[in-house]
Design a protein around this motif. Structure first.
Motif, mmCIF file in Angstrom:
data_model
loop_
_atom_site.group_PDB
_atom_site.id
_atom_site.type_symbol
_atom_site.label_atom_id
_atom_site.label_comp_id
_atom_site.label_asym_id
_atom_site.label_seq_id
_atom_site.Cartn_x
_atom_site.Cartn_y
_atom_site.Cartn_z
ATOM 1 N N GLU A 25 0.889 -1.158 0.000
ATOM 2 C CA GLU A 25 0.000 0.000 0.000
ATOM 3 C C GLU A 25 0.926 1.205 0.000
ATOM 4 O O GLU A 25 1.810 1.304 0.857
ATOM 5 C CB GLU A 25 -0.871 0.001 1.248
ATOM 6 C CG GLU A 25 -1.749 1.231 1.360
ATOM 7 C CD GLU A 25 -2.619 1.205 2.603
ATOM 8 O OE1 GLU A 25 -3.454 0.294 2.717
ATOM 9 O OE2 GLU A 25 -2.431 2.095 3.458
ATOM 10 N N MET A 26 0.750 2.084 -0.990
ATOM 11 C CA MET A 26 1.694 3.183 -1.120
ATOM 12 C C MET A 26 1.027 4.404 -1.725
ATOM 13 O O MET A 26 0.175 4.289 -2.596
ATOM 14 C CB MET A 26 2.861 2.745 -2.010
ATOM 15 C CG MET A 26 3.976 3.768 -2.087
ATOM 16 S SD MET A 26 5.403 3.184 -3.017
ATOM 17 C CE MET A 26 5.975 1.854 -1.977
ATOM 18 N N LYS A 27 1.452 5.568 -1.265
ATOM 19 C CA LYS A 27 1.013 6.822 -1.872
ATOM 20 C C LYS A 27 1.820 7.074 -3.141
ATOM 21 O O LYS A 27 2.964 6.646 -3.256
ATOM 22 C CB LYS A 27 1.197 7.979 -0.898
ATOM 23 C CG LYS A 27 0.270 7.905 0.285
ATOM 24 C CD LYS A 27 0.459 9.091 1.189
ATOM 25 C CE LYS A 27 -0.487 8.970 2.371
ATOM 26 N NZ LYS A 27 -0.392 10.125 3.260
ATOM 27 N N GLY A 28 1.189 7.772 -4.054
ATOM 28 C CA GLY A 28 1.871 8.112 -5.287
ATOM 29 C C GLY A 28 1.079 9.151 -6.048
ATOM 30 O O GLY A 28 0.101 9.718 -5.535
ATOM 31 N N GLY A 29 1.506 9.392 -7.256
ATOM 32 C CA GLY A 29 0.793 10.364 -8.062
ATOM 33 C C GLY A 29 1.168 10.245 -9.527
ATOM 34 O O GLY A 29 2.129 9.569 -9.887
ATOM 35 N N ASP A 50 1.255 12.753 -22.127
ATOM 36 C CA ASP A 50 2.409 12.305 -21.362
ATOM 37 C C ASP A 50 1.971 12.138 -19.914
ATOM 38 O O ASP A 50 1.243 12.984 -19.383
ATOM 39 C CB ASP A 50 3.540 13.337 -21.456
ATOM 40 C CG ASP A 50 4.870 12.778 -20.996
ATOM 41 O OD1 ASP A 50 5.516 12.070 -21.787
ATOM 42 O OD2 ASP A 50 5.252 13.035 -19.839
ATOM 43 N N VAL A 51 2.403 11.042 -19.282
ATOM 44 C CA VAL A 51 2.047 10.764 -17.895
ATOM 45 C C VAL A 51 3.314 10.346 -17.161
ATOM 46 O O VAL A 51 3.942 9.346 -17.524
ATOM 47 C CB VAL A 51 0.982 9.645 -17.792
ATOM 48 C CG1 VAL A 51 0.591 9.425 -16.337
ATOM 49 C CG2 VAL A 51 -0.227 9.957 -18.655
ATOM 50 N N ASP A 52 3.689 11.128 -16.161
ATOM 51 C CA ASP A 52 4.840 10.801 -15.322
ATOM 52 C C ASP A 52 4.335 10.285 -13.987
ATOM 53 O O ASP A 52 3.574 10.967 -13.291
ATOM 54 C CB ASP A 52 5.710 12.039 -15.082
ATOM 55 C CG ASP A 52 6.586 12.358 -16.266
ATOM 56 O OD1 ASP A 52 7.449 11.529 -16.576
ATOM 57 O OD2 ASP A 52 6.391 13.422 -16.879
ATOM 58 N N GLU A 53 4.771 9.076 -13.632
ATOM 59 C CA GLU A 53 4.352 8.441 -12.381
ATOM 60 C C GLU A 53 5.396 8.688 -11.300
ATOM 61 O O GLU A 53 6.599 8.576 -11.558
ATOM 62 C CB GLU A 53 4.187 6.946 -12.609
ATOM 63 C CG GLU A 53 3.738 6.182 -11.401
ATOM 64 C CD GLU A 53 3.606 4.691 -11.673
ATOM 65 O OE1 GLU A 53 3.340 3.964 -10.702
ATOM 66 O OE2 GLU A 53 3.761 4.262 -12.828
ATOM 67 N N CYS A 54 4.944 9.010 -10.108
ATOM 68 C CA CYS A 54 5.809 9.170 -8.945
ATOM 69 C C CYS A 54 5.272 8.290 -7.825
ATOM 70 O O CYS A 54 4.060 8.122 -7.692
ATOM 71 C CB CYS A 54 5.834 10.620 -8.476
ATOM 72 S SG CYS A 54 6.470 11.773 -9.698
ATOM 73 N N VAL A 55 6.170 7.728 -7.033
ATOM 74 C CA VAL A 55 5.778 6.859 -5.927
ATOM 75 C C VAL A 55 6.492 7.288 -4.655
ATOM 76 O O VAL A 55 7.547 7.916 -4.705
ATOM 77 C CB VAL A 55 6.076 5.371 -6.230
ATOM 78 C CG1 VAL A 55 5.225 4.870 -7.377
ATOM 79 C CG2 VAL A 55 7.541 5.161 -6.524
#
Length: 134
Positions: free
Chosen positions: A99-103, A115-120
């Protein structure tokens, strides 16, 4: 006040993803959209093109036996073609859960994501969860 159209686009994308509605999700991206996933795992990399992005999402579900899910916490447009979405994701894989926060940081041109940049929250933990390609 009405929701900004770029925020609505992203919110619709999250809803479609959660419902497994890949047809709607595909319609929200340009054909040459790129999704960037951080880290060094089998799920990391640059997924170029709508079909490759959808295949990447399919692999998320395959590796987690359908347990991968995302809870949207906020959608923040800048009014200049960018939207930041914040979420928490959950999944089980083998004998391990996460379970983790991200965006996701979206670039939008017209009415579609380009374009989609994922951050965790923790790249190392993500890498450990997803592992290397088998």
């Amino acid at each position: 006040m009405a929701e900004h159209p770029h925020a609505a686009l992203v919110r619709n994308g999250y809803e479609a993803f959660g419902a497994g509605d890949m047809e709607t999700l595909a319609g929200l991206m340009t054909g040459d959209c790129v999704h960037h996933s951080p880290g060094e795992s089998q799920m990391s990399g640059h997924f170029k093109g709508r079909d490759n992005i959808l295949a990447h999402f399919g692999q998320l579900m395959e590796l987690t036996h359908g347990t991968f899910r995302v809870e949207l916490e906020g959608v923040y447009p800048d009014g200049r073609g960018h939207v930041m979405a914040v979420h928490k994701w959950h999944a089980d894989r083998g004998d391990r859960g996460i379970e983790m926060k991200g965006g996701l940081f979206f670039t939008i041109v017209g009415d579609k994501a380009t374009d989609v940049d994922e951050c965790v929250e923790d790249i190392d933990e993500c890498d450990a969860f997803w592992g290397q390609a088998e």
